[in-house]
Design an enzyme around this catalytic site. Structure first.
Site, mmCIF file in Angstrom:
data_model
loop_
_atom_site.group_PDB
_atom_site.id
_atom_site.type_symbol
_atom_site.label_atom_id
_atom_site.label_comp_id
_atom_site.label_asym_id
_atom_site.label_seq_id
_atom_site.Cartn_x
_atom_site.Cartn_y
_atom_site.Cartn_z
ATOM 1 N N ALA A 70 2.489 1.308 4.447
ATOM 2 C CA ALA A 70 2.611 0.093 3.642
ATOM 3 C C ALA A 70 3.731 0.326 2.635
ATOM 4 C CB ALA A 70 1.299 -0.172 2.923
ATOM 5 N N GLY A 115 -0.368 2.908 6.853
ATOM 6 C CA GLY A 115 -0.474 1.641 7.584
ATOM 7 C C GLY A 115 0.223 1.698 8.939
ATOM 8 N N GLU A 118 -2.140 3.232 11.297
ATOM 9 C CA GLU A 118 -3.225 2.261 11.528
ATOM 10 C C GLU A 118 -2.793 1.156 12.492
ATOM 11 O OE1 GLU A 118 -3.633 1.895 7.193
ATOM 12 O OE2 GLU A 118 -5.777 2.155 7.486
HETATM 13 N N1 DAK Z 1 7.297 2.203 1.310
HETATM 14 C C1 DAK Z 1 8.484 1.825 0.782
HETATM 15 N N2 DAK Z 1 9.645 2.467 1.017
HETATM 16 C C2 DAK Z 1 9.608 3.562 1.787
HETATM 17 C C3 DAK Z 1 8.387 4.025 2.377
HETATM 18 C C4 DAK Z 1 7.193 3.300 2.111
HETATM 19 N N3 DAK Z 1 6.013 3.615 2.661
HETATM 20 N N4 DAK Z 1 8.667 5.141 3.092
HETATM 21 C C5 DAK Z 1 10.000 5.360 2.960
HETATM 22 N N5 DAK Z 1 10.555 4.399 2.186
HETATM 23 C C6 DAK Z 1 11.962 4.279 1.791
HETATM 24 C C7 DAK Z 1 12.331 5.358 0.785
HETATM 25 O O1 DAK Z 1 11.968 4.971 -0.513
HETATM 26 C C8 DAK Z 1 13.863 5.422 0.955
HETATM 27 O O2 DAK Z 1 14.422 4.294 0.302
HETATM 28 P P1 DAK Z 1 15.796 4.453 -0.563
HETATM 29 O O3 DAK Z 1 15.519 5.491 -1.571
HETATM 30 O O4 DAK Z 1 16.823 4.883 0.466
HETATM 31 O O5 DAK Z 1 16.026 3.087 -1.127
HETATM 32 C C9 DAK Z 1 14.014 5.169 2.462
HETATM 33 O O6 DAK Z 1 12.809 4.560 2.904
HETATM 34 C C10 DAK Z 1 14.207 6.477 3.236
HETATM 35 O O7 DAK Z 1 13.115 7.332 2.909
HETATM 36 P P2 DAK Z 1 13.328 8.838 2.356
HETATM 37 O O8 DAK Z 1 14.633 8.966 1.666
HETATM 38 O O9 DAK Z 1 12.111 9.202 1.605
HETATM 39 O O10 DAK Z 1 13.409 9.637 3.728
HETATM 40 P P3 DAK Z 1 12.991 11.142 3.983
HETATM 41 O O11 DAK Z 1 13.467 11.489 5.325
HETATM 42 O O12 DAK Z 1 13.389 12.024 2.842
HETATM 43 O O13 DAK Z 1 11.386 11.129 3.993
HETATM 44 C C11 DAK Z 1 9.184 10.223 4.585
HETATM 45 C C12 DAK Z 1 10.683 10.370 4.983
HETATM 46 C C13 DAK Z 1 8.511 9.294 5.591
HETATM 47 C C14 DAK Z 1 8.512 11.606 4.676
HETATM 48 C C15 DAK Z 1 9.094 9.699 3.128
HETATM 49 O O14 DAK Z 1 9.917 8.539 3.048
HETATM 50 C C16 DAK Z 1 7.713 9.342 2.727
HETATM 51 O O15 DAK Z 1 6.914 10.223 2.400
HETATM 52 N N6 DAK Z 1 7.419 8.034 2.706
HETATM 53 C C17 DAK Z 1 6.131 7.537 2.263
HETATM 54 C C18 DAK Z 1 5.106 7.772 3.352
HETATM 55 C C19 DAK Z 1 3.724 7.317 2.920
HETATM 56 O O16 DAK Z 1 3.140 7.875 1.954
HETATM 57 N N7 DAK Z 1 3.192 6.359 3.622
HETATM 58 C C20 DAK Z 1 1.883 5.859 3.390
HETATM 59 C C21 DAK Z 1 1.987 4.719 2.476
HETATM 60 S S1 DAK Z 1 0.370 4.253 1.924
HETATM 61 C C22 DAK Z 1 -4.462 -1.269 1.600
HETATM 62 C C23 DAK Z 1 -4.209 -1.330 2.910
HETATM 63 C C24 DAK Z 1 -3.389 -0.414 3.486
HETATM 64 C C25 DAK Z 1 -2.773 0.549 2.732
HETATM 65 C C26 DAK Z 1 -3.030 0.579 1.399
HETATM 66 C C27 DAK Z 1 -3.861 -0.315 0.830
HETATM 67 N N8 DAK Z 1 -5.331 -2.185 0.971
HETATM 68 C C28 DAK Z 1 -6.582 -2.449 1.640
HETATM 69 C C29 DAK Z 1 -5.067 -2.731 -0.276
HETATM 70 C C30 DAK Z 1 -1.877 1.474 3.336
HETATM 71 C C31 DAK Z 1 -1.298 2.386 2.547
HETATM 72 C C32 DAK Z 1 -0.179 3.163 3.044
HETATM 73 O O17 DAK Z 1 0.352 2.986 4.121
#
Ligand code: DAK
Length: 265
Positions: A70, A115, A118
């Site tokens: 997400a 997400g 999922e």
């Molecule tokens: N959201 C927004 N932007 C993201 C992103 C994300 N999930 N993942 C990556 N990006 C963006 C980065 O900010 C970066 O943007 P700029 O800085 O270039 O503007 C760009 O994509 C490239 O990412 P990185 O520079 O970080 O690339 P790396 O190769 O260094 O790292 C990575 C890749 C995938 C390991 C890293 O980007 C990362 O850790 N990303 C976050 C992964 C994450 O934690 N995903 C889970 C998100 S939580 C809900 C329902 C569902 C959910 C929540 C609540 N409710 C019921 C309310 C679900 C929650 C989730 O999915």
């Protein structure tokens, strides 16, 4: 159908279509607009299926990510009410993949986190590239999986494996994902994966579309039932399908030693 979306693309190729999340700069992260467009697109495919599709491939634009979760930037400023609406929208999308009257294969090319993992699990099964990385890292952000991860992951890989992954939030490389049964097949490149997924859909489409679609809905329904209840659902649909053209055609073709010509009716 209208394929003019901002954050997703739908490309038809004969009987099948490829649906891609197209926000490559943000690693295809799911914001509210992606969910809204996915919901509009999948609802149309489910209810009207105007192009009479028989299968869907779901993937992410580029080579680095399927969906990196997400959109954390958008989520960080949500009010509880917006977060609730976001959750409902995401859950609706995940259910729509299950409700499509044809198979949907998730083709995971790179990160499938939160997400993203999922959404992949909402499809019928998952193909992945060697670079694919899976994970439910929500607890690291002070969240829990919200688009069905606590439920679907446990059903797919077992409760203990799912708990270990969700509590630690650790990433899972593709070999481990395959070993756990989350991924069905692994491919060297995205192109190889997409062409294998198309071949699988062709193989499925040589069978009765009605039988495949009925098997899909019976298996999804049975997922939430006890074995006794599930067997009742199976028996009901097994009986129902005897009224279909496809069943008569399939069994006649067998006895007449010819290829069946199914109509999906
Ligand atoms: N959201 C927004 N932007 C993201 C992103 C994300 N999930 N993942 C990556 N990006 C963006 C980065 O900010 C970066 O943007 P700029 O800085 O270039 O503007 C760009 O994509 C490239 O990412 P990185 O520079 O970080 O690339 P790396 O190769 O260094 O790292 C990575 C890749 C995938 C390991 C890293 O980007 C990362 O850790 N990303 C976050 C992964 C994450 O934690 N995903 C889970 C998100 S939580 C809900 C329902 C569902 C959910 C929540 C609540 N409710 C019921 C309310 C679900 C929650 C989730 O999915």
């Amino acid at each position: 159908m209208n394929t003019k979306f901002e954050t997703i693309t739908l490309e038809q190729n004969g009987d099948f279509a490829t649906l891609s999340v197209s926000r490559e700069k943000s690693l295809n992260a799911l914001n509210a607009l992606v969910h809204t467009e996915l919901k509009e697109c999948l609802t149309l495919l489910k209810d009207d299926n105007p192009d009479n599709l028989r299968g869907l491939i779901f993937t992410g634009a580029g080579d680095k990510a399927f969906i990196a979760g997400a959109d954390i930037v958008e989520m960080s400023s949500m009010t509880p009410e917006q977060a609730f609406n976001f959750a409902v929208l995401g859950q609706d999308v995940s259910l729509l993949f299950e409700e499509l009257p044809f198979p949907a294969i998730a083709c995971v090319n790179g990160f499938a986190l939160g997400g993203g993992c999922e959404m992949a699990m909402s499809c019928d099964f998952i193909y992945a590239t060697e670079t694919a990385v899976f994970g439910q890292p929500e607890v690291k952000l002070g969240l829990i999986p919200g688009f069905g991860g606590t439920q679907r992951l446990a059903k797919l890989i077992g409760r203990n494996n799912a708990k270990e992954l969700i509590y630690t939030g650790r990433n899972l490389k593709v070999d481990e994902a395959k070993e756990l049964g989350l991924v069905v097949k692994v491919f060297a490149t995205k192109d190889e994966m997409l062409s294998a997924a198309t071949k699988t859909l062709e193989k499925i489409n040589a069978n009765s579309p009605l039988a495949v679609s009925t098997a899909k809905s019976v298996m999804n329904e049975g997922n939430d039932l006890t074995i006794t209840e599930g067997l009742k659902v199976e028996a009901k649909h097994f009986g129902g399908i005897f009224a279909s053209y496809d069943m008569k055609e399939g069994t006649s073709a067998f006895t007449e030693k010819r290829k069946a010509n199914f109509k999906g009716e």
